[in-house]
Design an enzyme around this catalytic site. Structure first.
Site, PDB file in Angstrom:
ATOM      1  CG  ASN A 134      -1.915   1.193   1.409  1.00 58.88           C
ATOM      2  OD1 ASN A 134      -2.400   1.570   0.291  1.00 58.88           O
ATOM      3  ND2 ASN A 134      -1.631   1.691   2.477  1.00 58.88           N
ATOM      4  CG  HIS A 167      -0.407   6.355   4.685  1.00 58.93           C
ATOM      5  ND1 HIS A 167      -1.982   6.091   4.711  1.00 58.93           N
ATOM      6  CD2 HIS A 167      -0.097   7.045   5.858  1.00 58.93           C
ATOM      7  CE1 HIS A 167      -2.190   7.043   6.007  1.00 58.93           C
ATOM      8  NE2 HIS A 167      -0.903   7.550   6.324  1.00 58.93           N
ATOM      9  CD  GLU A 171       0.989   9.444  -2.613  1.00 58.25           C
ATOM     10  OE1 GLU A 171       0.266   8.632  -3.028  1.00 58.25           O
ATOM     11  OE2 GLU A 171       0.633  10.600  -1.723  1.00 58.25           O
TER      12      GLU A 171
HETATM   13  C1  GAR Z   1      -2.844   8.882  -2.746  1.00 59.25           C
HETATM   14  O1  GAR Z   1      -2.212  10.233  -2.159  1.00 59.25           O
HETATM   15  C2  GAR Z   1      -2.617   7.851  -1.789  1.00 59.25           C
HETATM   16  O2  GAR Z   1      -1.360   7.758  -0.836  1.00 59.25           O
HETATM   17  C3  GAR Z   1      -3.809   7.824  -0.696  1.00 59.25           C
HETATM   18  O3  GAR Z   1      -4.676   8.120  -1.700  1.00 59.25           O
HETATM   19  C4  GAR Z   1      -4.453   9.027  -2.610  1.00 59.25           C
HETATM   20  C5  GAR Z   1      -4.827   8.448  -3.757  1.00 59.25           C
HETATM   21  O4  GAR Z   1      -4.619   9.144  -5.163  1.00 59.25           O
HETATM   22  N1  GAR Z   1      -4.223   6.814  -0.059  1.00 59.25           N
HETATM   23  C6  GAR Z   1      -4.700   6.765   1.210  1.00 59.25           C
HETATM   24  O5  GAR Z   1      -4.665   7.468   1.897  1.00 59.25           O
HETATM   25  C7  GAR Z   1      -4.588   5.310   1.910  1.00 59.25           C
HETATM   26  N2  GAR Z   1      -4.962   5.216   3.244  1.00 59.25           N
HETATM   27  P1  GAR Z   1      -4.391   8.373  -6.530  1.00 59.25           P
HETATM   28  O6  GAR Z   1      -5.753   7.728  -6.978  1.00 59.25           O
HETATM   29  O7  GAR Z   1      -4.302   9.462  -7.464  1.00 59.25           O
HETATM   30  O8  GAR Z   1      -3.481   7.498  -6.606  1.00 59.25           O
END
Ligand code: GAR
Length: 204
Positions: free
Chosen positions: A110, A112, A177
């Site tokens: 995952n 985060h 990310e």
């Molecule tokens: C990302 O920032 C990811 O880190 C976060 O959601 C976003 C998804 O963006 N994930 C969480 O918060 C998990 N708990 P994306 O759909 O553009 O990849």
């Protein structure tokens, strides 16, 4: 002879920018994995369009109003039927049962948007700013039954400027990310990650 690539499923609930980064990275000829399936628990997830545009098979298993165990069993059956070996959660906003997590332990990761173990859960960036922390960042970790608490694979840090807003910090972290998640998937599918308790050793 070309080696058979490891089959990866990406689970999403929304926008899918991490999915896009993972797809692009796996297009490299020497990459050990391919994104074989993109599975969403929400019909409106924009990431489904990203997958379709890339010619990747998509699946929708609606989670709304469904018992957790039933939903997870449906996902598990589909993932197995498709020959999936590894799972990337990429903005997948649904808690998983311990049973599902244990079945995939060591093969499910995952991302985060904080420097774990700080700031687990949701609404991360506003809480980081509120806390006065000077740095935030992102973490790729193995998924364990406790949410956002599994063994850490890679992290990247970003400074929190004085004038940061939740939106500006989210954008700065998201950029990291997109670089970090592909690196972690490559290490995982190269078989280079060894879980030793709460720590992850990266083999050379
Ligand atoms: C990302 O920032 C990811 O880190 C976060 O959601 C976003 C998804 O963006 N994930 C969480 O918060 C998990 N708990 P994306 O759909 O553009 O990849």
């Amino acid at each position: 002879m070309t080696a058979v690539k490891r089959a990866v499923a990406v689970l999403i609930s929304g926008r899918g920018t991490n999915l896009r980064a993972l797809i692009e990275s796996t297009l490299a000829a020497d990459h050990p994995a391919r994104i074989a399936l993109v599975l969403s628990n929400k019909a409106e997830a924009e990431g489904l369009e990203i997958a379709k545009a890339a010619g990747i098979e998509t699946a929708l298993i609606e989670s709304r109003g469904k018992e957790r165990a039933v939903f997870d069993a449906e996902m598990d059956a589909l993932l197995k039927a498709k020959g999936i070996e590894y799972i990337c959660l990429a903005g997948f906003m649904r808690l998983l049962t311990t049973e599902f997590v244990q079945a995939w332990y060591g093969r499910m990761i995952n991302i985060h948007p904080s420097l774990l173990p700080a700031f687990r859960g949701t609404d991360v960036h506003a809480r980081v700013i509120e806390s006065g922390a000077r740095f935030s960042g992102c973490t790729v970790h193995f998924v364990s039954p406790e949410v956002d608490a599994g063994p850490i694979i890679l992290q990247a840090a970003v400074p929190v400027p004085q004038d940061a807003t939740a939106e500006s910090l989210a954008a700065a972290v998201l950029e990291q990310e997109h670089a970090l998640y592909p690196q972690a998937l490559r290490l995982l599918t190269e078989g280079r990650l060894v879980i030793e308790g709460q720590r992850v050793r990266v083999k050379n």
